[in-house]
Design an enzyme around this catalytic site. Structure first.
Site, PDB file in Angstrom:
ATOM      1  N   HIS A 105     -73.022  15.412  -2.831  1.00 46.14           N
ATOM      2  CA  HIS A 105     -72.529  16.702  -2.351  1.00 46.14           C
ATOM      3  C   HIS A 105     -73.700  17.602  -1.989  1.00 46.14           C
ATOM      4  O   HIS A 105     -74.763  17.527  -2.606  1.00 46.14           O
ATOM      5  CB  HIS A 105     -71.671  17.376  -3.420  1.00 46.14           C
ATOM      6  N   ASP A 153     -62.022  20.416   0.247  1.00 45.67           N
ATOM      7  CA  ASP A 153     -63.162  21.262  -0.132  1.00 45.67           C
ATOM      8  C   ASP A 153     -62.672  22.584  -0.716  1.00 45.67           C
ATOM      9  O   ASP A 153     -63.273  23.633  -0.529  1.00 45.67           O
ATOM     10  CB  ASP A 153     -64.098  21.530   1.050  1.00 45.67           C
ATOM     11  N   GLU A 175     -62.601  16.139  -2.798  1.00 43.67           N
ATOM     12  CA  GLU A 175     -63.723  17.068  -2.977  1.00 43.67           C
ATOM     13  C   GLU A 175     -63.172  18.450  -3.308  1.00 43.67           C
ATOM     14  O   GLU A 175     -63.178  19.365  -2.486  1.00 43.67           O
ATOM     15  CB  GLU A 175     -64.600  17.131  -1.731  1.00 43.67           C
ATOM     16  N   HIS A 230     -63.189  21.585  -6.042  1.00 46.37           N
ATOM     17  CA  HIS A 230     -64.165  22.101  -6.990  1.00 46.37           C
ATOM     18  C   HIS A 230     -63.585  23.054  -8.025  1.00 46.37           C
ATOM     19  O   HIS A 230     -62.541  23.675  -7.817  1.00 46.37           O
ATOM     20  CB  HIS A 230     -65.280  22.805  -6.226  1.00 46.37           C
TER      21      HIS A 230
END
Length: 322
Positions: free
Chosen positions: A160, A283, A11, A13
């Site tokens: 998400h 994250d 995850e 980004h």
């Protein structure tokens, strides 16, 4: 001499330069140092991965992505061009990056086609969807063509979080948003919105219609593994089989460690859903890399189980090359 396991983070980004122009106001990612890292899909990002011992990032667009683009034609254009640019990023560093596709969910049929294009032509490993699509939950039957295509491709969809629905903000959070803005995000709002999304999908019948469908949820499943027993008990009062909800969750969902580096939370997830369903994530850049990898290397597990979480589970689910 022990060999360090390969570390794959799921995850992680970035921001596409065209898509981010459509994320404004409350949906904007915010902090300048976070924005700078979201924009960097080159050597700066890779240097941070190296420093923390991360071998591969599976890149995905930061929220809200294309889920709040109301114009279907614009959403399709934005998703397609963003995926093309992301494919170029992966191609430039194929040993360090993989990708989840952005989907134009405002047009579900086009989103299904884009998912197939992204997987079969661009080599992506599934897709990510951020929260509701213009206020509508994903269990709505208009979105089922996406799930039919995901099942056919045997690739997962990452559920998400995104900012909660405005009516929810008004009713639940308005009194505290100014002083504690994260109540809408990681502190609570993200958890409630995404867990509700997953529960509704299980209740909707989409898993019966598409029995090989696969979902990923971050942040150790947004609390759902902890609540599985009680949810089962509640639905049993409605006449459901006692373990029906838990069985569906354990069969169709994987969870990640994104932004949640807790031994008790990990151990509970292992007990409830099994270690083969747990995937490593950071994250990034909303969470720093180093705390995640440092925690992962000291969690009280056998080396073989640690290797599953850090990489081999992801390799199997996403069909990543060894």
């Amino acid at each position: 001499m022990s060999v360090r396991p390969q570390v794959i983070a799921l995850e992680e980004h970035y921001l596409d330069p065209e898509v981010k122009r459509h994320s404004t106001g409350i949906d904007a990612p915010g902090r300048p140092h976070v924005m700078a890292r979201l924009d960097d899909v080159g050597q700066g990002r890779i240097a941070e991965m190296d420093a923390a011992g991360i071998d591969i990032q599976v890149l995905s667009h930061a929220p809200p992505g294309t889920q709040k683009v109301a114009d279907p034609e614009l959403a399709v254009r934005l998703a397609r061009s963003a995926n093309d640019r992301l494919a170029e990023t992966v191609a430039a560093h194929p040993d360090r990056f993989a990708a989840f596709a952005s989907l134009p969910t405002a047009d579900p049929v086009a989103a299904a086609a884009e998912l197939e294009r992204a997987v079969t032509r661009l080599g992506f490993k599934g897709a990510i969807v951020h929260g509701l699509t213009n206020g509508v939950f994903l269990d709505d039957r208009r979105f089922w063509p996406i799930f039919e295509r995901a099942e056919a491709l045997d690739m997962p969809i990452y559920l998400h979080p995104s900012i909660p629905h405005p009516a929810v903000i008004e009713a639940y959070y308005r009194d505290y948003v100014e002083r504690f803005p994260s109540i809408l995000r990681a502190a609570w709002g993200f958890t409630v919105e995404t867990a509700t999304q997953a529960i509704r999908l299980i209740l909707s019948g989409v898993l019966e219609a598409h029995p090989r469908l696969k979902f990923i949820i971050g942040h150790f499943g947004e609390g759902l593994p902890f609540l599985l027993w009680r949810i089962n008990m509640g639905f049993a009062r409605d006449g459901s089989t006692q373990t029906w909800f838990r069985d569906a969750f354990c069969e169709h969902f994987w969870v990640t460690t994104s932004g949640f580096f807790s031994d008790p939370a990990l151990m509970h997830c292992i007990q409830e859903i099994g270690i083969d369903r747990i995937l490593f994530s950071i994250d990034y850049p909303f969470v720093e890399n180093a705390p995640g990898t440092e925690w992962a290397m000291r969690i009280p597990l056998a080396a073989a189980d640690r290797e599953k979480i850090l990489g081999s589970n992801a390799k199997r689910l996403l069909k990543l090359n060894p």
